[in-house]
Design an enzyme around this catalytic site. Structure first.
Site, short mmCIF file in Angstrom:
data_model
loop_
_atom_site.label_atom_id
_atom_site.label_comp_id
_atom_site.label_asym_id
_atom_site.label_seq_id
_atom_site.Cartn_x
_atom_site.Cartn_y
_atom_site.Cartn_z
CD GLU A 188 -3.13 -1.07 0.36
OE1 GLU A 188 -3.26 -0.09 -0.39
OE2 GLU A 188 -3.97 -2.01 0.41
CD GLU A 240 -14.13 5.19 -3.42
OE1 GLU A 240 -13.53 5.05 -2.34
OE2 GLU A 240 -14.37 4.27 -4.19
CG HIS A 255 -11.43 -5.93 -3.88
ND1 HIS A 255 -11.89 -4.67 -4.15
CD2 HIS A 255 -10.79 -5.84 -2.70
CE1 HIS A 255 -11.53 -3.85 -3.15
NE2 HIS A 255 -10.87 -4.55 -2.28
P1 NAD Z 1 -5.56 -7.14 10.73
O1 NAD Z 1 -6.21 -6.05 11.46
O2 NAD Z 1 -6.27 -8.45 10.65
O3 NAD Z 1 -4.12 -7.40 11.34
C1 NAD Z 1 -3.33 -8.44 10.83
C2 NAD Z 1 -2.83 -9.36 11.95
O4 NAD Z 1 -1.77 -8.72 12.63
C3 NAD Z 1 -3.88 -9.70 13.02
O5 NAD Z 1 -3.74 -11.04 13.37
C4 NAD Z 1 -3.48 -8.80 14.20
O6 NAD Z 1 -3.83 -9.38 15.44
C5 NAD Z 1 -1.98 -8.74 14.03
N1 NAD Z 1 -1.34 -7.53 14.55
C6 NAD Z 1 -1.77 -6.27 14.43
N2 NAD Z 1 -0.84 -5.42 14.90
C7 NAD Z 1 0.19 -6.17 15.34
C8 NAD Z 1 1.44 -5.87 15.93
N3 NAD Z 1 1.86 -4.62 16.09
N4 NAD Z 1 2.24 -6.90 16.28
C9 NAD Z 1 1.85 -8.20 16.06
N5 NAD Z 1 0.69 -8.54 15.51
C10 NAD Z 1 -0.12 -7.53 15.14
O7 NAD Z 1 -5.21 -6.75 9.22
P2 NAD Z 1 -4.74 -5.41 8.52
O8 NAD Z 1 -3.94 -5.87 7.37
O9 NAD Z 1 -4.18 -4.44 9.46
O10 NAD Z 1 -6.12 -4.79 7.99
C11 NAD Z 1 -6.91 -5.46 7.05
C12 NAD Z 1 -8.30 -4.89 7.11
O11 NAD Z 1 -8.26 -3.52 6.80
C13 NAD Z 1 -9.25 -5.53 6.11
O12 NAD Z 1 -10.45 -5.86 6.77
C14 NAD Z 1 -9.49 -4.43 5.09
O13 NAD Z 1 -10.78 -4.49 4.53
C15 NAD Z 1 -9.34 -3.21 5.94
N6 NAD Z 1 -8.99 -2.00 5.19
C16 NAD Z 1 -9.71 -0.89 5.41
C17 NAD Z 1 -9.41 0.29 4.75
C18 NAD Z 1 -10.17 1.55 5.05
O14 NAD Z 1 -9.97 2.54 4.35
N7 NAD Z 1 -11.00 1.55 6.06
C19 NAD Z 1 -8.34 0.33 3.84
C20 NAD Z 1 -7.60 -0.84 3.64
C21 NAD Z 1 -7.93 -1.99 4.31
N1 GLY Z 2 -8.60 2.29 1.03
C1 GLY Z 2 -9.24 3.12 0.09
C2 GLY Z 2 -9.88 4.34 0.68
O1 GLY Z 2 -9.74 4.63 1.83
O2 GLY Z 2 -10.56 5.02 -0.03
#
Ligand code: NAD
Ligand code: GLY
Length: 370
Positions: A188, A240, A255
């Site tokens: 990202e 958006e 996706h």
């Molecule tokens: P996540 O929140 O599942 O975290 C990934 C893993 O890392 C989990 O098992 C968590 O317990 C662990 N973890 C988190 N911080 C840690 C740390 N400091 N040390 C050790 N372990 C740690 O996944 P993610 O990749 O952070 O987020 C994915 C989610 O974000 C998806 O649901 C996606 O749809 C969403 N997302 C949202 C947006 C938005 O704009 N709102 C943008 C991109 C992604």
């Molecule tokens: N992750 C895309 C957005 O926040 O628009």
């Protein structure tokens, strides 16, 4: 006081700061206090993050006399659903949450998205703060106010726009993050260079390894630059209606890959985005829009840091028709047309909704057999 950088997200009355630096979690109370309506917070986190970082945050809040309670949820994407949202909201009401209380999301994108949605709807909306603990959450999901959960119909289909009051991105907490998660988040970071910051992409070509290996200054620069890029786009198109869709570079492909692999451990979101961005460049080259050398540069950099750039790892037989069917179900399809983010080169992304599906299929087939 430790050194940190500040980026404003300019959204009028809903504006807020993103702070990026080391040791921000230990100092969280001092940064959080000015944005609280009452010195009462409820931290929402997951079990993995709680075991590693919750005590530090609780101490930082109690140092400045901010009351806090914690709700600890199971880790993983499965937590982003109606059942856990209901459980979380019940728990908040049990704890006596008030209109002037503030939720703190301590965790990755799962906790941030779920907590943000709970904050948006409990008592018709209360404040929340993001303390992202994954690289993906620090550079993307904690910024911009998209909150949501998944349903059996697909990902992020229920949610709202609800901006946080503050984002605290502590680069130190990334030291406990598994390498695979870190790399997925790095995809990202690269995305922002590819959308509209070619100089940043060139910087990443020189410093990406340092970012991944934990160099503090390099990490801070990569995160604050990513946040600045996202903040600029969000400030211009919060909901958006157009421009913000550029943030989906590689995501239409990603996706489909995630849907095909079941949104699980086989392919993390960021890993799918890395491959998806390569496909977006390949599609742009195929359409005669982008110089092939730029696509090669993207592939080379992602591969150099250890991200997969194709679908040829032999683990699964990919089917282009199935991937196309997933794309057609994406929530960003309008009037049956799939919107793609294409590029005229590195840092020159644009939206296009009249791509012939034969070209998309050809790119998918090439990726599967590369
Ligand atoms: P996540 O929140 O599942 O975290 C990934 C893993 O890392 C989990 O098992 C968590 O317990 C662990 N973890 C988190 N911080 C840690 C740390 N400091 N040390 C050790 N372990 C740690 O996944 P993610 O990749 O952070 O987020 C994915 C989610 O974000 C998806 O649901 C996606 O749809 C969403 N997302 C949202 C947006 C938005 O704009 N709102 C943008 C991109 C992604
Ligand atoms: N992750 C895309 C957005 O926040 O628009």
């Amino acid at each position: 006081m430790t050194e940190f950088e500040r980026q404003r997200v300019a959204l009028g009355a809903r504006s807020y700061d993103i702070l990026v630096g080391a040791e921000l979690l230990c100092e969280a109370g001092r940064h959080i206090a000015p944005v609280l309506r009452r010195p009462r917070t409820i931290i929402v986190t997951d079990r993995t993050v709680a075991d590693l970082h919750l005590a530090t945050l609780e101490r930082a809040l109690s140092d400045v006399a901010i009351a806090c309670e914690a709700v600890v949820l199971p880790p993983g994407e499965q937590t982003k659903d109606f059942a856990h949202l209901e459980r979380l909201i019940d728990r908040l009401l049990d704890l006596g949450v008030e209109r002037a209380s503030t939720l703190i999301a301590l965790g990755g994108g799962v906790i941030g998205d779920l907590t943000g949605l709970a904050a948006a709807i409990v008592l018709r909306g209360i404040d929340f703060i993001q303390i992202p603990t994954t690289l993906l959450a620090q550079v993307d999901s904690s910024v911009g106010g998209k909150t949501g959960i998944n349903t059996r119909h697909g990902k992020n289909l229920v949610g709202s726009f609800h901006q946080p009051r503050l984002v605290l991105a502590d680069t130190d907490v990334l030291s406990t993050l598994p390498q695979r998660q870190l790399l997925a988040g790095y995809a990202e970071v690269v995305k922002y260079g590819l959308i509209d910051r070619p100089d940043f992409f060139a910087w990443l070509e020189g410093h990406g390894t340092a970012v991944i290996e934990g160099d503090g200054a390099a990490r801070r620069h990569a995160i604050i630059t990513s946040c600045a890029a996202k903040a600029e786009i969000v400030a211009r198109d919060e909901r958006e209606t157009g421009l913000r869709a550029l943030l989906n570079l590689g995501h239409t492909f990603a996706h489909a890959l995630e849907a095909e692999t079941g949104y699980g451990d086989e392919m993390l979101h960021g890993e799918a985005v890395a491959t998806g961005m390569v496909m977006a460049f390949d599609l742009s080259v195929r359409l005669g829009l982008c110089p092939p050398e730029d696509a090669a540069r993207v592939r080379r950099h992602l591969a150099a840091v250890g991200l997969a750039t194709g679908l040829d790892d032999g683990q699964r037989a990919w089917n282009a028709q199935r991937l196309l069917a997933h794309m057609a179900r994406d929530k960003k399809v309008r009037d049956g047309r799939i919107t793609f983010v294409l590029v005229r080169g590195i840092g020159r992304a644009f939206l296009c909704d009249d791509v012939a599906l034969d070209d998309v299929e050809a790119v998918l087939n090439d990726a599967a057999s590369a």
